[in-house]
Design an enzyme around this catalytic site. Structure first.
Site, PDB file in Angstrom:
ATOM      1  N   CYS A  65       0.874  -1.176   0.000  1.00 40.09           N
ATOM      2  CA  CYS A  65       0.000   0.000   0.000  1.00 40.09           C
ATOM      3  C   CYS A  65       0.910   1.226   0.000  1.00 40.09           C
ATOM      4  O   CYS A  65       2.095   1.104  -0.316  1.00 40.09           O
ATOM      5  CB  CYS A  65      -0.993  -0.015   1.169  1.00 40.09           C
ATOM      6  SG  CYS A  65      -0.267   0.089   2.827  1.00 40.09           S
ATOM      7  N   THR A  67       2.018   3.124   2.506  1.00 38.08           N
ATOM      8  CA  THR A  67       2.995   3.090   3.599  1.00 38.08           C
ATOM      9  C   THR A  67       3.492   1.694   3.939  1.00 38.08           C
ATOM     10  O   THR A  67       4.492   1.550   4.633  1.00 38.08           O
ATOM     11  CB  THR A  67       2.345   3.647   4.881  1.00 38.08           C
ATOM     12  OG1 THR A  67       1.203   2.824   5.182  1.00 38.08           O
ATOM     13  CG2 THR A  67       1.924   5.102   4.704  1.00 38.08           C
ATOM     14  N   GLY A  68       2.753   0.684   3.553  1.00 32.88           N
ATOM     15  CA  GLY A  68       3.033  -0.688   3.981  1.00 32.88           C
ATOM     16  C   GLY A  68       2.380  -1.022   5.304  1.00 32.88           C
ATOM     17  O   GLY A  68       2.358  -2.189   5.718  1.00 32.88           O
ATOM     18  N   HIS A  98      14.207 -15.005  11.865  1.00 33.44           N
ATOM     19  CA  HIS A  98      13.778 -14.995  13.264  1.00 33.44           C
ATOM     20  C   HIS A  98      12.268 -15.121  13.446  1.00 33.44           C
ATOM     21  O   HIS A  98      11.819 -15.655  14.452  1.00 33.44           O
ATOM     22  CB  HIS A  98      14.241 -13.701  13.954  1.00 33.44           C
ATOM     23  CG  HIS A  98      15.723 -13.658  14.165  1.00 33.44           C
ATOM     24  ND1 HIS A  98      16.345 -12.629  14.859  1.00 33.44           N
ATOM     25  CD2 HIS A  98      16.713 -14.503  13.769  1.00 33.44           C
ATOM     26  CE1 HIS A  98      17.654 -12.861  14.887  1.00 33.44           C
ATOM     27  NE2 HIS A  98      17.907 -13.971  14.231  1.00 33.44           N
ATOM     28  N   ARG A 132      15.854 -21.060  19.174  1.00 32.83           N
ATOM     29  CA  ARG A 132      15.202 -20.240  20.201  1.00 32.83           C
ATOM     30  C   ARG A 132      14.020 -19.443  19.645  1.00 32.83           C
ATOM     31  O   ARG A 132      13.166 -18.968  20.405  1.00 32.83           O
ATOM     32  CB  ARG A 132      16.214 -19.289  20.853  1.00 32.83           C
ATOM     33  CG  ARG A 132      16.700 -18.165  19.957  1.00 32.83           C
ATOM     34  CD  ARG A 132      17.786 -17.342  20.642  1.00 32.83           C
ATOM     35  NE  ARG A 132      18.097 -16.115  19.924  1.00 32.83           N
ATOM     36  CZ  ARG A 132      18.878 -16.041  18.855  1.00 32.83           C
ATOM     37  NH1 ARG A 132      19.424 -17.130  18.353  1.00 32.83           N
ATOM     38  NH2 ARG A 132      19.132 -14.866  18.280  1.00 32.83           N
ATOM     39  N   HIS A 133      13.960 -19.298  18.325  1.00 32.80           N
ATOM     40  CA  HIS A 133      12.868 -18.524  17.721  1.00 32.80           C
ATOM     41  C   HIS A 133      11.592 -19.346  17.559  1.00 32.80           C
ATOM     42  O   HIS A 133      10.511 -18.784  17.394  1.00 32.80           O
ATOM     43  CB  HIS A 133      13.308 -17.977  16.364  1.00 32.80           C
ATOM     44  CG  HIS A 133      14.538 -17.138  16.452  1.00 32.80           C
ATOM     45  ND1 HIS A 133      14.552 -15.916  17.095  1.00 32.80           N
ATOM     46  CD2 HIS A 133      15.805 -17.351  16.011  1.00 32.80           C
ATOM     47  CE1 HIS A 133      15.772 -15.407  17.035  1.00 32.80           C
ATOM     48  NE2 HIS A 133      16.550 -16.256  16.388  1.00 32.80           N
ATOM     49  N   ARG A 136       8.850 -18.799  20.188  1.00 29.93           N
ATOM     50  CA  ARG A 136       8.285 -17.445  20.090  1.00 29.93           C
ATOM     51  C   ARG A 136       7.273 -17.370  18.951  1.00 29.93           C
ATOM     52  O   ARG A 136       6.210 -16.744  19.079  1.00 29.93           O
ATOM     53  CB  ARG A 136       9.419 -16.441  19.869  1.00 29.93           C
ATOM     54  CG  ARG A 136      10.386 -16.409  21.043  1.00 29.93           C
ATOM     55  CD  ARG A 136      11.677 -15.702  20.731  1.00 29.93           C
ATOM     56  NE  ARG A 136      12.608 -15.804  21.852  1.00 29.93           N
ATOM     57  CZ  ARG A 136      13.877 -15.466  21.786  1.00 29.93           C
ATOM     58  NH1 ARG A 136      14.394 -14.995  20.658  1.00 29.93           N
ATOM     59  NH2 ARG A 136      14.661 -15.592  22.829  1.00 29.93           N
TER      60      ARG A 136
HETATM   61  C1  RB5 Z   1      -4.149   5.318   0.834  1.00 29.86           C
HETATM   62  O1  RB5 Z   1      -4.157   6.679   0.684  1.00 29.86           O
HETATM   63  C2  RB5 Z   1      -3.293   4.907   2.001  1.00 29.86           C
HETATM   64  O2  RB5 Z   1      -3.909   5.279   3.187  1.00 29.86           O
HETATM   65  C3  RB5 Z   1      -3.048   3.430   1.942  1.00 29.86           C
HETATM   66  O3  RB5 Z   1      -2.410   3.115   0.739  1.00 29.86           O
HETATM   67  C4  RB5 Z   1      -2.205   2.809   3.013  1.00 29.86           C
HETATM   68  O4  RB5 Z   1      -0.941   3.405   3.068  1.00 29.86           O
HETATM   69  C5  RB5 Z   1      -2.813   2.678   4.331  1.00 29.86           C
HETATM   70  O5  RB5 Z   1      -2.202   2.200   5.272  1.00 29.86           O
END
Ligand code: RB5
Length: 143
Positions: A65, A67-68, A98, A132-133, A136
């Protein structure tokens, strides 16, 4: 490898580029959309990828997306799905070594194609270390 990939409008261009790269390099890619830059809701597409990973229909997933963050938050709501945000190369390796991550997330606004490809390769080619992972990772699916 069989890989599901999905995105919202913010991740569309990078998703398309990664889909083509993976297909051209011998992977079987299941494209869960979205299929244009028209505004959509990221949980819908992250869910499609996550459910395929959860069911074992694919070995790995990729979500993108702007921002990810949104797609990672959404994917991680599904039991058995472990999605990490690949904000650098070493993290892309460590989320496998991990955390046994089975989904990788990218923020398209902050990730070049070259960086994304390198990190996808690390994600696909790094084995979980166990040891060890292991305990978890098992704890993640406890109620
Ligand atoms: C879309 O504008 C934006 O909010 C979406 O792509 C995403 O980054 C949300 O987490």
């Amino acid at each position: 490898m069989k890989i599901a990939i999905g995105c919202d409008h913010g991740g569309y261009e990078l998703k398309e580029q990664l889909r083509r790269y993976l297909s051209n390099n011998g992977h079987e890619v299941v494209d869960c959309g979205t299929y244009s830059v028209e505004s959509v809701h990221y949980p819908v597409f992250a869910k499609m990828v996550a459910k395929k990973v959860q069911r074992g229909d694919v070995e790995r997933g990729i979500v993108v997306c702007t921002t990810g963050e949104g797609v990672a938050i959404a994917a991680n709501r599904y039991k058995g799905v472990r999605c990490g945000i690949a904000y650098n190369d070493e993290v892309a390796r460590l989320m496998r070594a991990h955390n046994d991550a089975n989904v990788i997330s990218f923020g398209a606004r902050f990730t070049s194609l070259e960086d994304a490809i390198r990190r996808v390769e690390l994600f696909l080619n790094t084995n979980f270390e166990g040891g060890r992972h292991q305990i978890r990772v098992e704890m993640l699916d406890e109620d």
